[in-house]
Design a protein around this motif. Structure first.
Motif, PDB file in Angstrom:
ATOM      1  N   UNK A  20       0.841  -1.195   0.000  1.00  0.00           N
ATOM      2  CA  UNK A  20       0.000   0.000   0.000  1.00  0.00           C
ATOM      3  C   UNK A  20       0.880   1.251   0.000  1.00  0.00           C
ATOM      4  N   UNK A  21       0.610   2.223  -0.884  1.00  0.00           N
ATOM      5  CA  UNK A  21       1.491   3.395  -1.011  1.00  0.00           C
ATOM      6  C   UNK A  21       1.244   4.466   0.048  1.00  0.00           C
ATOM      7  N   UNK A  22       1.179   4.069   1.303  1.00  0.00           N
ATOM      8  CA  UNK A  22       0.975   5.004   2.400  1.00  0.00           C
ATOM      9  C   UNK A  22       2.244   5.823   2.606  1.00  0.00           C
ATOM     10  N   UNK A  23       2.103   7.147   2.688  1.00  0.00           N
ATOM     11  CA  UNK A  23       3.257   8.032   2.807  1.00  0.00           C
ATOM     12  C   UNK A  23       3.237   8.768   4.143  1.00  0.00           C
ATOM     13  N   UNK A  24       4.402   8.865   4.767  1.00  0.00           N
ATOM     14  CA  UNK A  24       4.532   9.623   6.007  1.00  0.00           C
ATOM     15  C   UNK A  24       4.455  11.114   5.708  1.00  0.00           C
ATOM     16  N   UNK A  25       3.685  11.853   6.558  1.00  0.00           N
ATOM     17  CA  UNK A  25       3.515  13.292   6.369  1.00  0.00           C
ATOM     18  C   UNK A  25       4.216  14.082   7.472  1.00  0.00           C
ATOM     19  N   UNK A  26       4.019  13.673   8.731  1.00  0.00           N
ATOM     20  CA  UNK A  26       4.622  14.410   9.838  1.00  0.00           C
ATOM     21  C   UNK A  26       4.086  13.929  11.171  1.00  0.00           C
ATOM     22  N   UNK A  27       4.500  14.598  12.258  1.00  0.00           N
ATOM     23  CA  UNK A  27       4.050  14.232  13.599  1.00  0.00           C
ATOM     24  C   UNK A  27       3.529  15.462  14.330  1.00  0.00           C
ATOM     25  N   UNK A  28       2.691  15.204  15.337  1.00  0.00           N
ATOM     26  CA  UNK A  28       2.230  16.241  16.251  1.00  0.00           C
ATOM     27  C   UNK A  28       2.185  15.661  17.656  1.00  0.00           C
ATOM     28  N   UNK A  29       2.430  16.510  18.647  1.00  0.00           N
ATOM     29  CA  UNK A  29       2.416  16.049  20.029  1.00  0.00           C
ATOM     30  C   UNK A  29       1.018  16.073  20.642  1.00  0.00           C
ATOM     31  N   UNK A  30       0.110  16.853  20.088  1.00  0.00           N
ATOM     32  CA  UNK A  30      -1.230  16.914  20.647  1.00  0.00           C
ATOM     33  C   UNK A  30      -1.262  17.698  21.949  1.00  0.00           C
ATOM     34  N   UNK A  31      -2.438  17.720  22.583  1.00  0.00           N
ATOM     35  CA  UNK A  31      -2.626  18.529  23.789  1.00  0.00           C
ATOM     36  C   UNK A  31      -2.093  17.866  25.052  1.00  0.00           C
ATOM     37  N   UNK A  32      -2.217  16.543  25.153  1.00  0.00           N
ATOM     38  CA  UNK A  32      -1.808  15.839  26.379  1.00  0.00           C
ATOM     39  C   UNK A  32      -1.039  14.573  26.018  1.00  0.00           C
ATOM     40  N   UNK A  33       0.208  14.721  25.579  1.00  0.00           N
ATOM     41  CA  UNK A  33       0.941  13.545  25.105  1.00  0.00           C
ATOM     42  C   UNK A  33       1.587  12.710  26.200  1.00  0.00           C
ATOM     43  N   UNK A  34       1.532  13.170  27.461  1.00  0.00           N
ATOM     44  CA  UNK A  34       2.278  12.478  28.510  1.00  0.00           C
ATOM     45  C   UNK A  34       1.381  11.928  29.611  1.00  0.00           C
ATOM     46  N   UNK A  35       1.712  10.714  30.018  1.00  0.00           N
ATOM     47  CA  UNK A  35       1.008  10.049  31.115  1.00  0.00           C
ATOM     48  C   UNK A  35       2.054   9.435  32.036  1.00  0.00           C
ATOM     49  N   UNK A  36       2.034   9.831  33.292  1.00  0.00           N
ATOM     50  CA  UNK A  36       2.988   9.261  34.241  1.00  0.00           C
ATOM     51  C   UNK A  36       2.610   7.817  34.561  1.00  0.00           C
ATOM     52  N   UNK A  37       3.610   6.969  34.649  1.00  0.00           N
ATOM     53  CA  UNK A  37       3.423   5.578  35.073  1.00  0.00           C
ATOM     54  C   UNK A  37       4.010   5.477  36.474  1.00  0.00           C
ATOM     55  N   UNK A  38       3.134   5.362  37.466  1.00  0.00           N
ATOM     56  CA  UNK A  38       3.549   5.550  38.850  1.00  0.00           C
ATOM     57  C   UNK A  38       3.759   4.254  39.625  1.00  0.00           C
ATOM     58  N   UNK A  39       3.641   3.111  38.965  1.00  0.00           N
ATOM     59  CA  UNK A  39       3.843   1.846  39.676  1.00  0.00           C
ATOM     60  C   UNK A  39       4.175   0.750  38.679  1.00  0.00           C
ATOM     61  N   UNK A  40       4.741  -0.328  39.184  1.00  0.00           N
ATOM     62  CA  UNK A  40       5.037  -1.482  38.332  1.00  0.00           C
ATOM     63  C   UNK A  40       3.749  -2.062  37.772  1.00  0.00           C
ATOM     64  N   UNK A  41       2.704  -2.077  38.591  1.00  0.00           N
ATOM     65  CA  UNK A  41       1.421  -2.620  38.144  1.00  0.00           C
ATOM     66  C   UNK A  41       0.863  -1.806  36.977  1.00  0.00           C
ATOM     67  N   UNK A  42       0.999  -0.479  37.068  1.00  0.00           N
ATOM     68  CA  UNK A  42       0.528   0.374  35.981  1.00  0.00           C
ATOM     69  C   UNK A  42       1.361   0.158  34.723  1.00  0.00           C
ATOM     70  N   UNK A  43       2.653  -0.038  34.893  1.00  0.00           N
ATOM     71  CA  UNK A  43       3.525  -0.313  33.747  1.00  0.00           C
ATOM     72  C   UNK A  43       3.083  -1.579  33.025  1.00  0.00           C
ATOM     73  N   UNK A  44       2.820  -2.636  33.772  1.00  0.00           N
ATOM     74  CA  UNK A  44       2.397  -3.894  33.156  1.00  0.00           C
ATOM     75  C   UNK A  44       1.043  -3.740  32.470  1.00  0.00           C
ATOM     76  N   UNK A  45       0.181  -2.922  33.052  1.00  0.00           N
ATOM     77  CA  UNK A  45      -1.119  -2.665  32.430  1.00  0.00           C
ATOM     78  C   UNK A  45      -0.950  -1.924  31.105  1.00  0.00           C
ATOM     79  N   UNK A  46      -0.075  -0.914  31.093  1.00  0.00           N
ATOM     80  CA  UNK A  46       0.171  -0.154  29.862  1.00  0.00           C
ATOM     81  C   UNK A  46       0.773  -1.059  28.790  1.00  0.00           C
ATOM     82  N   UNK A  47       1.735  -1.889  29.171  1.00  0.00           N
ATOM     83  CA  UNK A  47       2.334  -2.822  28.215  1.00  0.00           C
ATOM     84  C   UNK A  47       1.282  -3.784  27.659  1.00  0.00           C
ATOM     85  N   UNK A  48       0.408  -4.283  28.529  1.00  0.00           N
ATOM     86  CA  UNK A  48      -0.646  -5.202  28.084  1.00  0.00           C
ATOM     87  C   UNK A  48      -1.561  -4.530  27.078  1.00  0.00           C
TER      88      UNK A  48
END
Length: 217
Positions: A20-48
């Motif tokens: 498929x001839x999909x072409x990259x155009x660019x990136x944007x960070x958006x309004x809220x690109x960051x989420x803190x991962x405050x525990x090992x349990x949360x990390x495993x949830x995000x990975x899942x």
């Protein structure tokens, strides 16, 4: 390391073979690109969630095979597509083991970044790749491994360039977030993926999420 020109030439050859001839155009960070991962349990949830495993296996759809995931082979990161839940479970185990080596600090030093990557199809091509899967409208892009990894390379190259090109103090991010944007505050990358199975379409472009878990200094 291949230059972007070499990668583009390889991608053109893959289009000639049927990708498929999909072409990259660019990136944007958006309004809220960051989420803190405050525990090992949360990390495993995000990975899942990102890997569509465990309780989040229900999010695996027809387009999940187009996602690009970071894996650890030996001591170096590798990037690949997956073709089954078994593949994604193997990556989950490898990244969990890798996390024990780099020891993420959950006291404000582990963050998930979500950057929007934009792509475009040639005029009139969009409908060819639109499908309905279990009652939901989505897109499926037949692309070779080499082609889709080329798109991923464009995304991460643009992300690195943003760290130098952006007016970071003027972004409105916190001081810690500015350190992530600039990459100056980053100690390690624990995981990264490009998600094509949640692609959104609007105003002639397609948007996929580039997700990175950073361990900060």
């Amino acid at each position: 390391m291949e230059s972007m020109r070499d990668i583009d030439r390889a991608m053109e050859r893959e289009i000639a073979k049927g990708s498929c001839p999909l072409k990259f155009v660019g990136i944007e960070f958006g309004d809220s690109p960051y989420q803190e991962i405050a525990s090992k349990e949360k990390l495993l949830e995000v990975l899942s969630y990102l890997l569509r495993t465990g309780d989040y296996g229900k999010f695996a759809v027809n387009g999940t095979g187009s996602n690009v995931y970071m894996n650890i082979r030996g001591r170096k990161p590798d990037f690949q597509r997956t073709y089954s839940i078994f593949d994604r479970n193997c990556i989950f185990s490898a990244i969990s083991h890798y996390g024990k080596k780099i020891k993420p600090d959950f006291d404000g030093h582990t963050y998930l970044e979500t950057v929007q990557c934009f792509f475009k199809l040639p005029d009139g091509e969009q409908e060819k790749y639109r499908v309905t899967y279990y009652g939901q409208e989505t897109f499926v892009f037949p692309m070779s491994d080499k082609y889709i990894l080329g798109l991923y390379t464009h995304c991460i190259s643009a992300r690195r360039a943003a760290s130098a090109d952006m007016d970071i103090p003027g972004t409105g991010f916190s001081e810690k977030e500015q350190g992530i944007v600039s990459l100056a505050g980053v100690r390690d990358v624990l995981f990264q993926c490009l998600l094509f199975d949640t692609v959104k379409y609007g105003e002639g472009v397609l948007c996929a999420d580039l997700c990175t878990i950073y361990c900060l200094k």
